[in-house]
Design a protein around this motif. Structure first.
Motif, short mmCIF file in Angstrom:
data_model
loop_
_atom_site.label_atom_id
_atom_site.label_comp_id
_atom_site.label_asym_id
_atom_site.label_seq_id
_atom_site.Cartn_x
_atom_site.Cartn_y
_atom_site.Cartn_z
N SER A 27 0.81 -1.22 0.00
CA SER A 27 0.00 0.00 0.00
C SER A 27 0.85 1.27 0.00
CB SER A 27 -0.94 0.01 1.21
OG SER A 27 -0.18 -0.03 2.40
N TRP A 28 2.09 1.20 0.45
CA TRP A 28 2.96 2.37 0.50
C TRP A 28 3.68 2.61 -0.83
CZ3 TRP A 28 7.84 1.01 -0.79
CH2 TRP A 28 8.21 -0.32 -0.59
N TYR A 29 3.63 1.66 -1.73
CA TYR A 29 4.44 1.71 -2.94
C TYR A 29 4.06 2.89 -3.86
CZ TYR A 29 7.47 -0.37 -6.47
OH TYR A 29 8.48 -0.61 -7.35
N PRO A 31 2.30 5.74 -3.20
CA PRO A 31 2.62 7.08 -2.67
C PRO A 31 4.11 7.41 -2.70
CG PRO A 31 1.05 5.97 -1.24
CD PRO A 31 1.50 4.97 -2.24
N VAL A 32 4.96 6.43 -2.43
CA VAL A 32 6.41 6.68 -2.48
C VAL A 32 6.84 6.97 -3.91
CG1 VAL A 32 8.68 5.60 -2.17
CG2 VAL A 32 6.94 5.38 -0.41
N MET A 33 6.29 6.24 -4.86
CA MET A 33 6.61 6.45 -6.27
C MET A 33 6.22 7.87 -6.69
SD MET A 33 5.06 4.32 -9.47
CE MET A 33 3.40 4.82 -9.09
N CYS A 34 5.02 8.29 -6.36
CA CYS A 34 4.57 9.64 -6.71
C CYS A 34 5.39 10.70 -5.99
CB CYS A 34 3.09 9.79 -6.40
SG CYS A 34 2.03 8.79 -7.44
N ALA A 35 5.74 10.43 -4.74
CA ALA A 35 6.55 11.38 -3.99
C ALA A 35 7.92 11.56 -4.63
CB ALA A 35 6.70 10.91 -2.55
N LEU A 36 8.51 10.49 -5.13
CA LEU A 36 9.81 10.60 -5.81
C LEU A 36 9.70 11.45 -7.07
CD1 LEU A 36 11.24 7.01 -5.34
CD2 LEU A 36 12.11 9.13 -4.35
N PHE A 37 8.62 11.29 -7.82
CA PHE A 37 8.41 12.15 -8.99
C PHE A 37 8.37 13.62 -8.58
CE2 PHE A 37 6.04 8.46 -11.10
CZ PHE A 37 7.13 8.10 -11.87
N LEU A 38 7.59 13.90 -7.56
CA LEU A 38 7.41 15.29 -7.14
C LEU A 38 8.67 15.87 -6.50
CD1 LEU A 38 3.78 15.09 -5.72
CD2 LEU A 38 4.55 16.03 -7.92
N ILE A 39 9.39 15.08 -5.72
CA ILE A 39 10.63 15.56 -5.09
C ILE A 39 11.67 15.88 -6.16
CG2 ILE A 39 12.59 14.85 -3.66
CD1 ILE A 39 10.52 13.33 -1.92
N VAL A 76 11.52 3.72 -12.35
CA VAL A 76 11.83 2.30 -12.14
C VAL A 76 10.78 1.68 -11.23
CG1 VAL A 76 13.49 0.73 -11.08
CG2 VAL A 76 14.30 2.54 -12.59
N MET A 77 10.38 2.41 -10.20
CA MET A 77 9.32 1.89 -9.33
C MET A 77 8.01 1.75 -10.10
SD MET A 77 9.93 3.78 -5.68
CE MET A 77 8.65 2.83 -4.87
N ALA A 78 7.75 2.67 -11.02
CA ALA A 78 6.50 2.61 -11.79
C ALA A 78 6.46 1.36 -12.67
CB ALA A 78 6.36 3.87 -12.64
N THR A 79 7.60 0.92 -13.17
CA THR A 79 7.60 -0.29 -14.01
C THR A 79 7.33 -1.54 -13.23
OG1 THR A 79 9.99 -0.60 -13.80
CG2 THR A 79 9.22 0.75 -15.65
N ARG A 80 7.55 -1.52 -11.91
CA ARG A 80 7.32 -2.69 -11.08
C ARG A 80 6.04 -2.63 -10.27
NH1 ARG A 80 12.20 -5.62 -10.38
NH2 ARG A 80 13.86 -4.63 -11.53
#
Length: 82
Positions: A27-29, A31-39, A76-80
């Motif tokens: 469930s955290w995957y 939000p972390v992926m989107c946060a990395l895009f925004l950061i 990379v996270m988005a592909t997984r």
């Protein structure tokens, strides 16, 4: 003429089936992926708005590479992601 021996048929074994439940990401995957895009985006925007003074002045133009690196980790996270 001699007759050939009859072949014994092997008993039928059905193929193994994979589990029907598809694997999902934690469930955290997402939000972390989107946060990395925004950061990463914010890092690059701050670099350009402050004309290279922030986030790390010593890196100079390498700040753009750092920002894109953070964005690439998000990709990379988005592909997984499932």
């Amino acid at each position: 003429m001699p007759e050939s021996r009859a072949r014994k048929k092997a008993t039928y074994t059905p193929p193994t089936t994979k589990s029907s439940a598809s694997k999902q990401s934690a469930s955290w995957y997402a939000p972390v992926m989107c946060a990395l895009f925004l950061i990463g985006l914010a890092y690059i925007v701050v670099f350009y708005i402050t004309q290279g003074k922030y986030p790390i002045e010593a890196l100079g133009p390498w700040n753009v590479i750092v920002g894109f690196g953070v964005i690439m980790v998000g990709f990379v996270m988005a592909t997984r992601w499932r």
